[in-house]
Design a protein around this motif. Structure first.
Motif, mmCIF file in Angstrom:
data_model
loop_
_atom_site.group_PDB
_atom_site.id
_atom_site.type_symbol
_atom_site.label_atom_id
_atom_site.label_comp_id
_atom_site.label_asym_id
_atom_site.label_seq_id
_atom_site.Cartn_x
_atom_site.Cartn_y
_atom_site.Cartn_z
ATOM 1 N N LEU A 14 0.799 -1.231 0.000
ATOM 2 C CA LEU A 14 0.000 0.000 0.000
ATOM 3 C C LEU A 14 0.826 1.273 0.000
ATOM 4 O O LEU A 14 0.270 2.364 -0.075
ATOM 5 N N THR A 15 2.160 1.156 0.080
ATOM 6 C CA THR A 15 2.983 2.367 -0.055
ATOM 7 C C THR A 15 2.944 2.888 -1.488
ATOM 8 O O THR A 15 3.307 4.024 -1.745
ATOM 9 N N SER A 16 2.495 2.039 -2.412
ATOM 10 C CA SER A 16 2.355 2.458 -3.811
ATOM 11 C C SER A 16 0.923 2.933 -4.055
ATOM 12 O O SER A 16 -0.031 2.185 -3.839
ATOM 13 N N SER A 17 0.770 4.159 -4.528
ATOM 14 C CA SER A 17 -0.574 4.694 -4.790
ATOM 15 C C SER A 17 -1.267 3.905 -5.901
ATOM 16 O O SER A 17 -2.490 3.757 -5.917
ATOM 17 N N GLU A 18 -0.472 3.353 -6.823
ATOM 18 C CA GLU A 18 -1.046 2.544 -7.907
ATOM 19 C C GLU A 18 -1.692 1.271 -7.352
ATOM 20 O O GLU A 18 -2.762 0.851 -7.795
ATOM 21 N N VAL A 19 -1.027 0.675 -6.360
ATOM 22 C CA VAL A 19 -1.574 -0.533 -5.727
ATOM 23 C C VAL A 19 -2.876 -0.202 -5.004
ATOM 24 O O VAL A 19 -3.870 -0.921 -5.125
ATOM 25 N N VAL A 20 -2.885 0.897 -4.267
ATOM 26 C CA VAL A 20 -4.101 1.319 -3.556
ATOM 27 C C VAL A 20 -5.243 1.536 -4.555
ATOM 28 O O VAL A 20 -6.385 1.107 -4.327
ATOM 29 N N VAL A 156 -8.516 -4.823 13.914
ATOM 30 C CA VAL A 156 -7.509 -5.169 12.896
ATOM 31 C C VAL A 156 -6.769 -3.879 12.562
ATOM 32 O O VAL A 156 -7.120 -3.145 11.651
ATOM 33 N N ARG A 157 -5.776 -3.594 13.379
ATOM 34 C CA ARG A 157 -5.029 -2.339 13.228
ATOM 35 C C ARG A 157 -3.610 -2.577 13.718
ATOM 36 O O ARG A 157 -3.370 -3.459 14.546
ATOM 37 N N PHE A 215 -0.749 -7.271 13.473
ATOM 38 C CA PHE A 215 -1.086 -6.506 12.270
ATOM 39 C C PHE A 215 -0.092 -5.358 12.095
ATOM 40 O O PHE A 215 0.370 -4.771 13.066
ATOM 41 N N GLU A 216 0.213 -5.059 10.826
ATOM 42 C CA GLU A 216 1.183 -4.009 10.539
ATOM 43 C C GLU A 216 0.628 -3.062 9.486
ATOM 44 O O GLU A 216 -0.220 -3.432 8.671
ATOM 45 N N MET A 323 -4.028 1.513 6.219
ATOM 46 C CA MET A 323 -3.325 2.673 5.689
ATOM 47 C C MET A 323 -2.620 3.428 6.829
ATOM 48 O O MET A 323 -2.985 3.272 7.995
ATOM 49 N N PRO A 324 -1.642 4.263 6.487
ATOM 50 C CA PRO A 324 -0.961 5.045 7.531
ATOM 51 C C PRO A 324 -1.911 5.907 8.363
ATOM 52 O O PRO A 324 -1.666 6.152 9.537
#
Length: 393
Positions: A14-20, A156-157, A215-216, A323-324
């Protein structure tokens, strides 16, 4: 691992905006497909026709995306549409020859999934075939699943553990005098992986154990909640009802029967990774061929499971991106009005439901409102939920 490999690995989360974007695009299709399937759930409707409409919609919608890119992007059904009725718990997606129809008053569990470039969104939903509010034990079991899903969303966090969720959802179900169904697993999702290694157990017991996991940030989960007014112990009544399979990519075997080799070749070509329905195969050859493939562990079956006749079963499944800035639930559908016989009085459950799903940035962001109210101020879905709340988002 080389730096190129590390970069590739990093870019696929999810660090990639394209993946999100791909996750959210898949989720948008899934939510629309669910809406379509619910609209098709009417008395006398054939279940196989409903399932086929759900799958066709996903294939059509995903087929319209990424058509003009240089590198071919895989996309389509990530989990075949299932319509499981009353005491049938899951995975009912019948063959074309099946004549099963819906009836007025049925409690219908819908389950489906879609992927774009291997980034998967899944959803599960429970719908009663009736007008007016759902009452009595049917309302209890749906409210139990929905409330457990809302609690799970908040637990789940990052920093929380899988066993925290397992314990919490069982407590919620008990508050409605229901049981969480055993053997249901919530999995981490990764690119082209629908059953990742990090797992949340529905019920912890001596038969089923999973590794403790935390969870991470930047992880994705399919959170799967199934509740029952019965014992919560699923039974396999007839293996012939199984129609959904997934290729076990780590297994190999030289098949003896010609029909098996034909079917297995078709599976490898068309469904190398994601679960599929036997409806999509040449039906005459499929039955025998699938049997040999399953017997030698080349395919993982998703069996049709049941509770006892007369028991009510409800299913809620959602996809959540960690997400962050907090948890982003990307698949859902509002429920019918529920009038359960139970209300939630347990203070711990109320505390969970009051938690926010958005997290505050550490180290002084620009907004510093409501210092004392903690996470709740930034949560878009943080309203304390009572037992009769019938929708989210």
């Amino acid at each position: 691992m080389s730096s190129d490999d590390e970069r590739e690995e990093r870019e696929m989360d999810l660090t990639s905006s394209e993946v999100v974007t791909k996750y959210k695009s898949a989720a948008e299709i899934v939510n629309k497909a669910l809406q379509l399937v619910i609209s098709e759930c009417k008395p006398k409707a054939k279940i196989v026709d409903i399932c086929e409409k759900g799958d066709s919609f996903i294939r059509e919608q995903t087929g319209n995306m990424y058509k003009n890119v240089k590198k071919k992007i895989e996309r389509g059904v990530a989990f075949p549409t299932c319509v499981s009725v009353n005491n049938t718990i899951c995975h009912f997606s019948p063959l074309a020859s099946d004549e099963s129809c819906l009836e007025e008053g049925d409690i219908v569990k819908i389950d489906l999934g879609c992927h774009i470039d291997g980034f998967i969104a899944v959803v599960g939903h429970t719908h009663a075939l009736q007008s007016g509010p759902v009452k009595g034990r049917a309302a209890d079991v749906i409210a139990a699943a929905n409330t457990a899903a809302e609690v799970a969303l908040r637990l789940v966090r990052p920093g929380k553990k899988n066993k925290d969720v397992t314990e919490a959802i069982q407590k919620v179900a008990a508050a409605f005098d229901c049981k969480i169904v055993e053997g249901v697993l919530s999995h981490q999702l990764k690119q082209f992986v629908i059953d990742g290694n990090k797992v949340i157990l529905s019920v912890s017991n001596s038969d089923t154990r999973v590794d403790d996991a935390e969870f991470e940030e930047n992880e994705v989960y399919a959170v799967d909640i199934v509740t029952s007014t019965g014992e919560g112990k699923p039974k396999l009544l007839d293996e012939k009802n199984t129609t959904i399979y997934k290729r076990a990519v780590d297994k190999n075997y030289h098949l003896k029967m010609k029909s098996s080799r034909f079917i297995f070749s078709e599976i490898n070509q068309n469904f190398p990774i994601m679960p599929f329905t036997a409806r999509a195969l040449e039906e005459k050859r499929a039955r025998l061929g699938l049997l040999e493939c399953v017997n030698h562990d080349l395919l993982q079956p998703y069996p049709v499971l049941h509770e006892k006749p007369g028991d009510y079963v409800a299913h809620i499944k959602f996809t959540v991106l960690l997400m962050p800035n907090g948890s982003d639930r990307i698949t859902s559908h509002s429920l019918q009005e529920l009038q359960p016989t139970k209300t939630i009085d347990d203070p711990e459950i109320k505390t969970w439901l009051a938690l926010g799903t958005k997290t505050k940035k550490k180290g002084g962001g620009k907004r510093k409102k409501a210092k004392k109210s903690g996470e709740n101020t930034e949560a878009t879905e943080a309203e304390p939920m009572d037992a009769t709340a019938n929708a989210q988002e």
